[in-house]
Design a protein around this motif. Structure first.
Motif, PDB file in Angstrom:
ATOM      1  N   ASN A 255      -8.199  35.540 -33.243  1.00  0.00           N
ATOM      2  CA  ASN A 255      -8.151  35.444 -34.708  1.00  0.00           C
ATOM      3  C   ASN A 255      -9.553  35.340 -35.301  1.00  0.00           C
ATOM      4  O   ASN A 255      -9.857  35.962 -36.329  1.00  0.00           O
ATOM      5  CB  ASN A 255      -7.348  34.207 -35.123  1.00  0.00           C
ATOM      6  CG  ASN A 255      -5.869  34.323 -34.808  1.00  0.00           C
ATOM      7  OD1 ASN A 255      -5.404  35.340 -34.299  1.00  0.00           O
ATOM      8  ND2 ASN A 255      -5.127  33.272 -35.105  1.00  0.00           N
ATOM      9  N   ALA A 256     -10.405  34.546 -34.661  1.00  0.00           N
ATOM     10  CA  ALA A 256     -11.769  34.366 -35.165  1.00  0.00           C
ATOM     11  C   ALA A 256     -12.554  35.670 -35.115  1.00  0.00           C
ATOM     12  O   ALA A 256     -13.372  35.959 -36.014  1.00  0.00           O
ATOM     13  CB  ALA A 256     -12.483  33.283 -34.353  1.00  0.00           C
ATOM     14  N   MET A 257     -12.321  36.475 -34.089  1.00  0.00           N
ATOM     15  CA  MET A 257     -13.015  37.754 -34.007  1.00  0.00           C
ATOM     16  C   MET A 257     -12.541  38.710 -35.106  1.00  0.00           C
ATOM     17  O   MET A 257     -13.324  39.500 -35.641  1.00  0.00           O
ATOM     18  CB  MET A 257     -12.803  38.378 -32.624  1.00  0.00           C
ATOM     19  CG  MET A 257     -13.483  37.628 -31.487  1.00  0.00           C
ATOM     20  SD  MET A 257     -15.294  37.461 -31.675  1.00  0.00           S
ATOM     21  CE  MET A 257     -15.429  35.816 -32.414  1.00  0.00           C
ATOM     22  N   THR A 258     -11.259  38.619 -35.470  1.00  0.00           N
ATOM     23  CA  THR A 258     -10.784  39.413 -36.606  1.00  0.00           C
ATOM     24  C   THR A 258     -11.471  38.961 -37.888  1.00  0.00           C
ATOM     25  O   THR A 258     -11.881  39.795 -38.720  1.00  0.00           O
ATOM     26  CB  THR A 258      -9.247  39.287 -36.735  1.00  0.00           C
ATOM     27  OG1 THR A 258      -8.635  40.107 -35.740  1.00  0.00           O
ATOM     28  CG2 THR A 258      -8.757  39.754 -38.095  1.00  0.00           C
ATOM     29  N   GLN A 259     -11.614  37.653 -38.079  1.00  0.00           N
ATOM     30  CA  GLN A 259     -12.285  37.161 -39.275  1.00  0.00           C
ATOM     31  C   GLN A 259     -13.756  37.571 -39.294  1.00  0.00           C
ATOM     32  O   GLN A 259     -14.306  37.900 -40.357  1.00  0.00           O
ATOM     33  CB  GLN A 259     -12.146  35.652 -39.370  1.00  0.00           C
ATOM     34  CG  GLN A 259     -10.736  35.182 -39.674  1.00  0.00           C
ATOM     35  CD  GLN A 259     -10.159  35.838 -40.923  1.00  0.00           C
ATOM     36  OE1 GLN A 259     -10.816  35.912 -41.976  1.00  0.00           O
ATOM     37  NE2 GLN A 259      -8.926  36.335 -40.811  1.00  0.00           N
ATOM     38  N   ARG A 260     -14.388  37.573 -38.141  1.00  0.00           N
ATOM     39  CA  ARG A 260     -15.781  38.018 -38.067  1.00  0.00           C
ATOM     40  C   ARG A 260     -15.889  39.488 -38.486  1.00  0.00           C
ATOM     41  O   ARG A 260     -16.784  39.874 -39.259  1.00  0.00           O
ATOM     42  CB  ARG A 260     -16.317  37.824 -36.650  1.00  0.00           C
ATOM     43  CG  ARG A 260     -17.793  38.180 -36.481  1.00  0.00           C
ATOM     44  CD  ARG A 260     -18.222  38.045 -35.027  1.00  0.00           C
ATOM     45  NE  ARG A 260     -19.652  38.286 -34.842  1.00  0.00           N
ATOM     46  CZ  ARG A 260     -20.575  37.339 -34.823  1.00  0.00           C
ATOM     47  NH1 ARG A 260     -20.209  36.067 -34.961  1.00  0.00           N
ATOM     48  NH2 ARG A 260     -21.857  37.636 -34.660  1.00  0.00           N
ATOM     49  N   LEU A 261     -14.957  40.301 -37.978  1.00  0.00           N
ATOM     50  CA  LEU A 261     -14.962  41.714 -38.322  1.00  0.00           C
ATOM     51  C   LEU A 261     -14.691  41.911 -39.810  1.00  0.00           C
ATOM     52  O   LEU A 261     -15.395  42.673 -40.491  1.00  0.00           O
ATOM     53  CB  LEU A 261     -13.908  42.451 -37.486  1.00  0.00           C
ATOM     54  CG  LEU A 261     -13.688  43.939 -37.772  1.00  0.00           C
ATOM     55  CD1 LEU A 261     -14.989  44.721 -37.647  1.00  0.00           C
ATOM     56  CD2 LEU A 261     -12.618  44.506 -36.831  1.00  0.00           C
ATOM     57  N   ARG A 262     -13.703  41.220 -40.326  1.00  0.00           N
ATOM     58  CA  ARG A 262     -13.363  41.394 -41.746  1.00  0.00           C
ATOM     59  C   ARG A 262     -14.512  40.940 -42.652  1.00  0.00           C
ATOM     60  O   ARG A 262     -14.813  41.603 -43.657  1.00  0.00           O
ATOM     61  CB  ARG A 262     -12.084  40.638 -42.077  1.00  0.00           C
ATOM     62  CG  ARG A 262     -11.697  40.769 -43.540  1.00  0.00           C
ATOM     63  CD  ARG A 262     -10.237  40.681 -43.762  1.00  0.00           C
ATOM     64  NE  ARG A 262      -9.906  40.853 -45.172  1.00  0.00           N
ATOM     65  CZ  ARG A 262      -8.741  41.291 -45.622  1.00  0.00           C
ATOM     66  NH1 ARG A 262      -7.787  41.636 -44.760  1.00  0.00           N
ATOM     67  NH2 ARG A 262      -8.513  41.404 -46.915  1.00  0.00           N
ATOM     68  N   THR A 263     -15.123  39.835 -42.315  1.00  0.00           N
ATOM     69  CA  THR A 263     -16.241  39.342 -43.129  1.00  0.00           C
ATOM     70  C   THR A 263     -17.371  40.360 -43.184  1.00  0.00           C
ATOM     71  O   THR A 263     -17.958  40.614 -44.252  1.00  0.00           O
ATOM     72  CB  THR A 263     -16.757  38.000 -42.569  1.00  0.00           C
ATOM     73  OG1 THR A 263     -15.711  37.033 -42.642  1.00  0.00           O
ATOM     74  CG2 THR A 263     -17.955  37.503 -43.353  1.00  0.00           C
ATOM     75  N   ALA A 264     -17.687  40.960 -42.049  1.00  0.00           N
ATOM     76  CA  ALA A 264     -18.749  41.967 -42.010  1.00  0.00           C
ATOM     77  C   ALA A 264     -18.358  43.203 -42.823  1.00  0.00           C
ATOM     78  O   ALA A 264     -19.196  43.781 -43.538  1.00  0.00           O
ATOM     79  CB  ALA A 264     -19.049  42.352 -40.560  1.00  0.00           C
ATOM     80  N   LEU A 265     -17.106  43.596 -42.730  1.00  0.00           N
ATOM     81  CA  LEU A 265     -16.653  44.759 -43.490  1.00  0.00           C
ATOM     82  C   LEU A 265     -16.644  44.465 -44.985  1.00  0.00           C
ATOM     83  O   LEU A 265     -16.983  45.338 -45.805  1.00  0.00           O
ATOM     84  CB  LEU A 265     -15.263  45.173 -43.024  1.00  0.00           C
ATOM     85  CG  LEU A 265     -15.152  45.645 -41.571  1.00  0.00           C
ATOM     86  CD1 LEU A 265     -13.696  45.907 -41.208  1.00  0.00           C
ATOM     87  CD2 LEU A 265     -15.997  46.877 -41.322  1.00  0.00           C
ATOM     88  N   GLU A 266     -16.240  43.257 -45.363  1.00  0.00           N
ATOM     89  CA  GLU A 266     -16.265  42.875 -46.775  1.00  0.00           C
ATOM     90  C   GLU A 266     -17.684  42.936 -47.333  1.00  0.00           C
ATOM     91  O   GLU A 266     -17.899  43.363 -48.472  1.00  0.00           O
ATOM     92  CB  GLU A 266     -15.682  41.477 -46.948  1.00  0.00           C
ATOM     93  CG  GLU A 266     -14.176  41.420 -46.768  1.00  0.00           C
ATOM     94  CD  GLU A 266     -13.640  40.004 -46.740  1.00  0.00           C
ATOM     95  OE1 GLU A 266     -14.447  39.068 -46.522  1.00  0.00           O
ATOM     96  OE2 GLU A 266     -12.414  39.823 -46.928  1.00  0.00           O
ATOM     97  N   ALA A 267     -18.652  42.522 -46.514  1.00  0.00           N
ATOM     98  CA  ALA A 267     -20.048  42.594 -46.941  1.00  0.00           C
ATOM     99  C   ALA A 267     -20.473  44.051 -47.141  1.00  0.00           C
ATOM    100  O   ALA A 267     -21.190  44.371 -48.101  1.00  0.00           O
ATOM    101  CB  ALA A 267     -20.944  41.909 -45.908  1.00  0.00           C
ATOM    102  N   GLY A 268     -20.004  44.928 -46.250  1.00  0.00           N
ATOM    103  CA  GLY A 268     -20.326  46.345 -46.388  1.00  0.00           C
ATOM    104  C   GLY A 268     -19.694  46.979 -47.606  1.00  0.00           C
ATOM    105  O   GLY A 268     -20.285  47.854 -48.254  1.00  0.00           O
ATOM    106  N   ILE A 269     -18.501  46.548 -47.943  1.00  0.00           N
ATOM    107  CA  ILE A 269     -17.849  47.035 -49.164  1.00  0.00           C
ATOM    108  C   ILE A 269     -18.624  46.559 -50.387  1.00  0.00           C
ATOM    109  O   ILE A 269     -18.871  47.318 -51.338  1.00  0.00           O
ATOM    110  CB  ILE A 269     -16.388  46.550 -49.222  1.00  0.00           C
ATOM    111  CG1 ILE A 269     -15.564  47.197 -48.103  1.00  0.00           C
ATOM    112  CG2 ILE A 269     -15.766  46.862 -50.583  1.00  0.00           C
ATOM    113  CD1 ILE A 269     -14.173  46.614 -47.949  1.00  0.00           C
ATOM    114  N   ALA A 270     -19.032  45.288 -50.361  1.00  0.00           N
ATOM    115  CA  ALA A 270     -19.730  44.696 -51.507  1.00  0.00           C
ATOM    116  C   ALA A 270     -21.077  45.359 -51.766  1.00  0.00           C
ATOM    117  O   ALA A 270     -21.452  45.564 -52.936  1.00  0.00           O
ATOM    118  CB  ALA A 270     -19.914  43.197 -51.279  1.00  0.00           C
ATOM    119  N   ASP A 271     -21.808  45.713 -50.701  1.00  0.00           N
ATOM    120  CA  ASP A 271     -23.126  46.305 -50.918  1.00  0.00           C
ATOM    121  C   ASP A 271     -23.095  47.825 -50.989  1.00  0.00           C
ATOM    122  O   ASP A 271     -24.145  48.472 -51.114  1.00  0.00           O
ATOM    123  CB  ASP A 271     -24.124  45.841 -49.844  1.00  0.00           C
ATOM    124  CG  ASP A 271     -23.788  46.346 -48.442  1.00  0.00           C
ATOM    125  OD1 ASP A 271     -23.030  47.322 -48.289  1.00  0.00           O
ATOM    126  OD2 ASP A 271     -24.308  45.745 -47.461  1.00  0.00           O
TER     127      ASP A 271
END
Length: 359
Positions: free
Chosen positions: A270-286
């Protein structure tokens, strides 16, 4: 003669937690169970111990029946709570409907009554759409509800949501089955014990998963309410799910409960999914990942998202994953007990590289 390694053990995918190998602690448990002779077909020390452990986690009335796989667990469980004329209300995305080749219906004669859901979760109102027609000889009788925890869309039922469903079902004379192929991931996400969202919430029978959390072909049917299930000891054999050397299935399941290995492994996934999602959210934001959008909450170990098909196909040439709905451009990315932070970061870099090629 030794068997050569035929794959790259450093290779990682984000297609399914089924891709991951067996956990080293599980292999150790198998080796420990391997010496000498034990009585076959479940009359062994490990299966007896597993029954005790299951009662600790799910309640003193719980009965345990190890089986080979999740489809078998679902078929055996549902058959044991339904008459020949019974039907099961379930989500249209449920594994028993979409990914078991019709086994529940073809093997047992039961009928699946499916309901579309936006997030993979049923509610009493959704169940009510198909919970009708009792006594009508022209309609398969809706006598069970099947829910998946965590769902096929990566979402998780809260204990209160499960309780509300069980109360509705029981008021209408329906049993409740939980497909717990990723039950450990759900428990880790909720931060509560199994009993709180199964037995105490009113679930009658459970398919307890293990394969997706580091086991080798070991699952179990757990009867939480013995009064509502019958013939399971015969149905397991009838449906070809009775292991002769059951000690090896039981030893693996025991390993998940030992020192909270199952919860630790699931929490890591689960934590690895959150790590992946957080990084992707940052990519969407920038703006780096413009065109990527999430379609579901990531509450367990899965991410559902849409992105341009040509970008998805290029990413998939480098790292395997599955389309979920190709017409919509929707994909699924999953993490497993052995996914590392480095695996996630490398995958994020690959995604960013392929998006950059499209600009």
């Amino acid at each position: 003669m030794s068997i050569s390694t035929l794959h790259d053990p450093d290779q990682r995918a984000f297609a399914s937690d089924n891709y991951a190998g067996a956990h080293p602690e599980v292999l150790t448990a198998l080796a420990a169970a391997n010496g000498g002779h034990q009585v076959a077909y479940g009359d062994d020390s490990y299966t007896e111990r597993l029954a005790d452990v299951i009662r600790v986690h799910f309640g003193e009335r719980a009965q345990t029946f190890p089986v080979f796989n999740g489809t078998g667990a679902n078929v055996v469980a549902l058959t044991s709570v339904l008459p020949r004329w019974g039907a099961v209300v379930t989500a249209s995305s449920a594994h028993i409907h979409t990914d078991e080749a019709g086994a529940p219906e073809r093997m047992t004669g039961l009928k699946l009554l499916t309901v579309p859901t936006a997030d993979g979760k049923l509610t009493p109102d959704l169940v009510a759409r198909e919970a009708w027609g009792w006594g009508d000889e022209h309609r398969a009788q809706p006598l069970a509800v099947s829910i998946t925890q965590a769902t096929e869309l990566g979402t998780v039922y809260t204990p209160d949501e499960v309780r509300a469903l069980c109360e509705f079902a029981h008021e209408h004379g329906m049993a409740v089955h939980m497909d717990g192929a990723r039950l450990w991931n759900a428990a880790a996400a909720l931060g509560v014990g199994f009993r709180e969202f199964t037995t105490d919430a009113g679930v009658d029978i459970l398919s307890l998963g293990g394969t997706k959390n580091g086991l080798l072909g070991a699952e179990a049917v757990v009867v939480l309410d013995p009064d509502g299930s019958s013939g399971l000891v015969f149905l397991r054999k009838l449906t070809m799910q009775l292991a002769s050397k059951m000690r090896f299935a039981s030893a693996q399941l025991l390993a998940l409960f030992e020192d909270d290995l199952g919860l630790r492994s699931a929490a890591h996934a689960n934590a690895m999914t959150q790590r992946l999602r957080t990084a992707l959210e940052a990519g969407i934001a920038d703006g780096t990942l413009r065109g990527l959008a999430f379609t579901q909450d990531s509450q367990a170990n899965a991410i559902f998202a849409t992105l341009p098909t040509e970008v998805a196909d290029r990413i998939r040439e480098r790292v395997r994953f599955y389309d979920w709905d190709r017409a919509r451009g929707e994909i699924r990315w999953m993490t497993a007990w052995d996914t590392t932070p480095e695996d996630v970061d490398r995958f994020v870099d690959i995604i960013a590289e392929e998006f950059a090629r499209s600009r």
